[in-house]
Design a protein around this motif. Structure first.
Motif, PDB file in Angstrom:
ATOM      1  N   GLN A  49       0.829  -1.205   0.000  1.00 49.59           N
ATOM      2  CA  GLN A  49       0.000   0.000   0.000  1.00 49.59           C
ATOM      3  C   GLN A  49       0.864   1.256   0.000  1.00 49.59           C
ATOM      4  OE1 GLN A  49      -3.330   0.127  -0.272  1.00 49.59           O
ATOM      5  NE2 GLN A  49      -3.229   2.360  -0.282  1.00 49.59           N
ATOM      6  N   ARG A  80     -12.412   2.569  -7.172  1.00 45.91           N
ATOM      7  CA  ARG A  80     -11.804   1.475  -6.394  1.00 45.91           C
ATOM      8  C   ARG A  80     -11.889   1.750  -4.901  1.00 45.91           C
ATOM      9  NH1 ARG A  80      -7.429   1.675 -10.137  1.00 45.91           N
ATOM     10  NH2 ARG A  80      -6.060   2.300  -8.432  1.00 45.91           N
ATOM     11  N   HIS A  81     -11.616   2.983  -4.511  1.00 48.46           N
ATOM     12  CA  HIS A  81     -11.705   3.322  -3.086  1.00 48.46           C
ATOM     13  C   HIS A  81     -13.141   3.162  -2.571  1.00 48.46           C
ATOM     14  CE1 HIS A  81      -7.624   4.756  -3.472  1.00 48.46           C
ATOM     15  NE2 HIS A  81      -7.580   4.876  -2.156  1.00 48.46           N
ATOM     16  N   ARG A  82     -14.111   3.530  -3.369  1.00 49.72           N
ATOM     17  CA  ARG A  82     -15.512   3.311  -2.984  1.00 49.72           C
ATOM     18  C   ARG A  82     -15.744   1.826  -2.728  1.00 49.72           C
ATOM     19  NH1 ARG A  82     -18.971   3.822  -7.884  1.00 49.72           N
ATOM     20  NH2 ARG A  82     -17.991   1.795  -8.193  1.00 49.72           N
ATOM     21  N   TYR A  84     -13.622  -0.343  -1.859  1.00 51.25           N
ATOM     22  CA  TYR A  84     -12.889  -0.774  -0.668  1.00 51.25           C
ATOM     23  C   TYR A  84     -13.598  -0.338   0.616  1.00 51.25           C
ATOM     24  CZ  TYR A  84      -8.895  -1.241  -3.904  1.00 51.25           C
ATOM     25  OH  TYR A  84      -8.053  -1.554  -4.944  1.00 51.25           O
ATOM     26  N   ALA A  86     -14.239   3.175   1.246  1.00 53.18           N
ATOM     27  CA  ALA A  86     -13.949   4.579   1.556  1.00 53.18           C
ATOM     28  C   ALA A  86     -15.221   5.405   1.406  1.00 53.18           C
ATOM     29  CB  ALA A  86     -12.864   5.114   0.627  1.00 53.18           C
ATOM     30  N   TYR A  91     -12.146  11.493   3.159  1.00 54.67           N
ATOM     31  CA  TYR A  91     -11.195  12.216   2.322  1.00 54.67           C
ATOM     32  C   TYR A  91     -10.522  13.391   3.035  1.00 54.67           C
ATOM     33  CZ  TYR A  91     -12.259   9.437  -1.808  1.00 54.67           C
ATOM     34  OH  TYR A  91     -12.369   8.405  -2.708  1.00 54.67           O
TER      35      TYR A  91
END
Length: 141
Positions: A49, A80-82, A84, A86, A91
């Motif tokens: 990461q 992708r963060h969504r 995962y 997030a 933010y």
């Protein structure tokens, strides 16, 4: 962002080359101190990461003045963060942790103008990532 701000970011990131790994390491440490719940979104071993974040920052810094070139990648990163887990409210916490780490390791190179430029850059990046996160995934039949 102005061309002068782009240059401040590029110059400060260039000068931070010897401490970039420490910036990334301490970013995650500070992030998890400030928002312990975010730790669960990351793997136990942060090595990969950390490398990915460093690569992403290198690309963003080098191409920020040509936002149209990196916009699709930033939006994909947001999707992708969504996926995962997030959330929008994470933010600002992430941005503040990164700014803290930059300031900690850059010292006098992280003056007010440089900090403002980094804030503007992170705002731009966040805006694009959140736009990607709001996109509805395509349905496959």
């Amino acid at each position: 962002m102005t061309p002068a701000q782009h240059e401040l970011i590029r110059h400060s990131w260039y000068r931070a080359a010897p401490v970039r790994e420490q910036i990334i390491r301490d970013f995650y440490g500070h992030l998890f101190e400030q928002a312990p719940a975010l730790r669960d979104l990351f793997p136990a071993d942060l090595g990969r990461q950390k490398r990915k974040l460093l690569i992403t920052l290198n690309i963003a810094v080098s191409r920020l003045s040509r936002l149209e070139q990196i916009r699709p990648s930033l939006r994909e990163l947001g999707r992708r963060h969504r996926d995962y887990g997030a959330r929008t409210e994470y933010y600002p916490v992430v941005c503040e942790a990164l700014l803290w780490s930059l300031a900690t390791h850059m010292g006098s190179d992280f003056d007010r103008a440089t900090e403002f430029a980094w804030r503007e850059a992170l705002s731009t990046i966040t805006t694009e990532m959140l736009a990607g996160a709001r996109e509805i995934p395509e349905q496959t039949d």
